[in-house]
Write a protein that holds these residues in place. Structure first.
Motif, PDB file in Angstrom:
ATOM      1  N   ALA A   1       0.858  -1.190   0.000  1.00 14.30           N
ATOM      2  CA  ALA A   1       0.000   0.000   0.000  1.00 14.30           C
ATOM      3  C   ALA A   1       0.891   1.235   0.000  1.00 14.30           C
ATOM      4  CB  ALA A   1      -0.913   0.001   1.212  1.00 14.30           C
ATOM      5  N   PHE A   2       0.858   1.984  -1.104  1.00 13.10           N
ATOM      6  CA  PHE A   2       1.597   3.243  -1.207  1.00 13.10           C
ATOM      7  C   PHE A   2       0.600   4.368  -1.436  1.00 13.10           C
ATOM      8  CE2 PHE A   2       3.127   6.535  -4.128  1.00 13.10           C
ATOM      9  CZ  PHE A   2       4.111   7.119  -3.331  1.00 13.10           C
ATOM     10  N   ASN A   3       0.778   5.485  -0.710  1.00 11.62           N
ATOM     11  CA  ASN A   3      -0.048   6.675  -0.887  1.00 11.62           C
ATOM     12  C   ASN A   3       0.835   7.909  -0.858  1.00 11.62           C
ATOM     13  OD1 ASN A   3      -3.086   5.847  -0.714  1.00 11.62           O
ATOM     14  ND2 ASN A   3      -2.071   4.666   0.901  1.00 11.62           N
ATOM     15  N   SER A   4       0.585   8.805  -1.814  1.00 12.42           N
ATOM     16  CA  SER A   4       1.346  10.066  -1.824  1.00 12.42           C
ATOM     17  C   SER A   4       0.877  10.989  -0.707  1.00 12.42           C
ATOM     18  CB  SER A   4       1.183  10.764  -3.172  1.00 12.42           C
ATOM     19  OG  SER A   4      -0.148  11.260  -3.315  1.00 12.42           O
ATOM     20  N   ASN A   5      -0.416  10.832  -0.316  1.00 12.14           N
ATOM     21  CA  ASN A   5      -1.042  11.687   0.696  1.00 12.14           C
ATOM     22  C   ASN A   5      -1.042  13.159   0.286  1.00 12.14           C
ATOM     23  OD1 ASN A   5      -1.594   9.544   2.589  1.00 12.14           O
ATOM     24  ND2 ASN A   5       0.604   9.484   2.989  1.00 12.14           N
ATOM     25  N   SER A   6      -0.977  13.396  -1.011  1.00  9.03           N
ATOM     26  CA  SER A   6      -1.012  14.771  -1.519  1.00  9.03           C
ATOM     27  C   SER A   6      -2.447  15.292  -1.507  1.00  9.03           C
ATOM     28  CB  SER A   6      -0.471  14.817  -2.947  1.00  9.03           C
ATOM     29  OG  SER A   6      -1.349  14.136  -3.835  1.00  9.03           O
ATOM     30  N   GLU A   7      -2.571  16.608  -1.623  1.00 11.32           N
ATOM     31  CA  GLU A   7      -3.899  17.202  -1.683  1.00 11.32           C
ATOM     32  C   GLU A   7      -4.642  16.731  -2.935  1.00 11.32           C
ATOM     33  OE1 GLU A   7      -5.435  18.937   0.680  1.00 11.32           O
ATOM     34  OE2 GLU A   7      -3.657  18.500   1.863  1.00 11.32           O
ATOM     35  N   LYS A   8      -3.893  16.502  -4.014  1.00  9.68           N
ATOM     36  CA  LYS A   8      -4.497  16.019  -5.256  1.00  9.68           C
ATOM     37  C   LYS A   8      -5.086  14.635  -5.067  1.00  9.68           C
ATOM     38  CE  LYS A   8      -5.553  16.775  -9.528  1.00  9.68           C
ATOM     39  NZ  LYS A   8      -6.530  17.822  -9.849  1.00  9.68           N
ATOM     40  N   GLN A   9      -4.338  13.743  -4.421  1.00 10.60           N
ATOM     41  CA  GLN A   9      -4.861  12.396  -4.176  1.00 10.60           C
ATOM     42  C   GLN A   9      -6.111  12.454  -3.309  1.00 10.60           C
ATOM     43  OE1 GLN A   9      -2.592   9.756  -1.687  1.00 10.60           O
ATOM     44  NE2 GLN A   9      -3.800   7.970  -2.226  1.00 10.60           N
ATOM     45  N   LYS A  10      -6.054  13.240  -2.260  1.00  9.02           N
ATOM     46  CA  LYS A  10      -7.209  13.353  -1.363  1.00  9.02           C
ATOM     47  C   LYS A  10      -8.436  13.877  -2.107  1.00  9.02           C
ATOM     48  CE  LYS A  10      -4.308  14.227   2.684  1.00  9.02           C
ATOM     49  NZ  LYS A  10      -3.882  15.253   3.668  1.00  9.02           N
ATOM     50  N   SER A  11      -8.212  14.857  -2.986  1.00  6.15           N
ATOM     51  CA  SER A  11      -9.311  15.440  -3.751  1.00  6.15           C
ATOM     52  C   SER A  11      -9.946  14.406  -4.684  1.00  6.15           C
ATOM     53  CB  SER A  11      -8.799  16.634  -4.551  1.00  6.15           C
ATOM     54  OG  SER A  11      -9.758  17.075  -5.484  1.00  6.15           O
TER      55      SER A  11
END
Length: 328
Positions: free
Chosen positions: A116-126
């Motif tokens: 499980a990899f997540n950038s946790n960027s605002e773009k991903q969250k959006s």
């Protein structure tokens, strides 16, 4: 002299007869190991309407071989190195050998065959706020999607980049078969592992043969990879023993019999059949037998609202034509 000639001729004819019989048996055995399925199948019955495409794999093979599966063990530090490269030195947290947090807020968790990899960027969250494959918040059907058979599917440039990254991780039998478009230039990729050209799925994460439970998923934006999810992955060992599969008529017989036993006003329709491999990890050892199965997509229509339906799958053993439960 005459008698000897007659005996010689009789012996020769006997040898020819035995050779022909042997060849016939061998030819019959060879045919029983091969399979050929129609591209589509239709049957009207009192219990279920069968009208579906028959999908028998991406490879043009005329037989399957018995095989077993073992969980792949990903090396967490190696996966981290592949994702961050020279930026690996900027890790700010390594809580244990499986968990990593980067200075740029990226996070990575690797455990055996799970990634499980997540950038946790605002773009991903959006994006993930409006695009969801989870049953409780499902919105994926509101966005356009390209499948591997659609024109232009192979034109997405990042497909090759994703395949190259996954391959370097050891995910060598990947089939990326769909890309959702939550926004322009942003794609959410869906994929599965294959064996002998057939999709492979696992009992531990099975809750339907659909995109929600697809074992490989990735979110790609112009900024790069925002998310990677690998639910499971296997190493396969093939034997030389061929598998004899039942004709599709017998699969349809099993389906008809299964629904003839239901006492209900609901109508049922079989709309898709796909040949796959089923790995049941509920076996006692760590090397698991793989069963060839037909995944039959069923639609169930209530009598009062025939325009609405519930969709689910039936699993039928392709060797025996037995209907299986997901936990078997």
């Amino acid at each position: 002299m005459r008698t000897r000639e007659i005996l010689s001729i009789c012996f020769l004819l006997l040898c020819l007869t035995l050779t022909a019989c042997s060849a016939k048996k061998e030819s019959s055995k060879e045919r029983s190991d091969r399979y050929h399925f129609p591209g589509s199948y239709t049957r009207q019955t009192a219990s279920i309407e069968i009208d579906l495409p028959v999908i028998a794999g991406s490879e043009n093979k005329n037989c399957l071989y018995k095989c077993t599966a073992e969980k792949k063990h990903f090396a967490p530090r190696e996966i981290a190195s592949l994702i961050w490269g020279t930026e690996l030195s900027k890790l700010v947290s390594e809580t244990d050998e499986n968990s990593f947090v980067h200075k740029n807020k990226n996070s990575l968790y690797v455990d055996c065959d799970y990634i499980a990899f997540n950038s946790n960027s605002e773009k991903q969250k959006s994006i993930m706020k409006k695009f969801s494959l989870f049953p409780e918040t499902y919105t994926a059907d509101q966005f356009p999607a390209f499948e591997d058979t659609d024109e232009g599917f192979t034109d997405f440039k990042e497909k090759g980049k994703l395949e190259e990254l996954f391959y370097s991780m050891g995910i060598t039998n990947l089939f990326l078969y769909k890309a959702y478009l939550p926004e322009e230039e942003i794609r959410y990729w869906i994929g599965t592992e294959t064996c002998q050209g057939l999709p492979v799925f696992c009992s531990s994460f099975y809750n339907g043969f659909n995109d929600t439970w697809s074992p490989v998923q990735a979110l790609y934006t112009p900024s790069g990879i925002e998310k990677i999810q690998v639910l499971y992955y296997f190493n396969f060992s093939l034997t030389e023993e061929k598998i004899s599969l039942k004709p599709f008529d017998e699969i349809a017989d099993a389906l008809e019999k299964e629904y003839s036993m239901l006492i209900t006003d609901y109508k049922h329709a079989a709309i898709k059949a796909e040949l796959s491999f089923w790995v049941n990890v509920n076996q006692t050892n760590n090397t698991w037998e793989m069963l060839p199965v037909w995944i039959i997509t069923i639609r169930e229509f209530p009598p009062d609202t025939p325009d609405h339906f519930t969709e689910y799958e039936k699993i039928i053993n392709a060797e025996t034509a037995e209907v299986l439960e997901a936990g078997e």
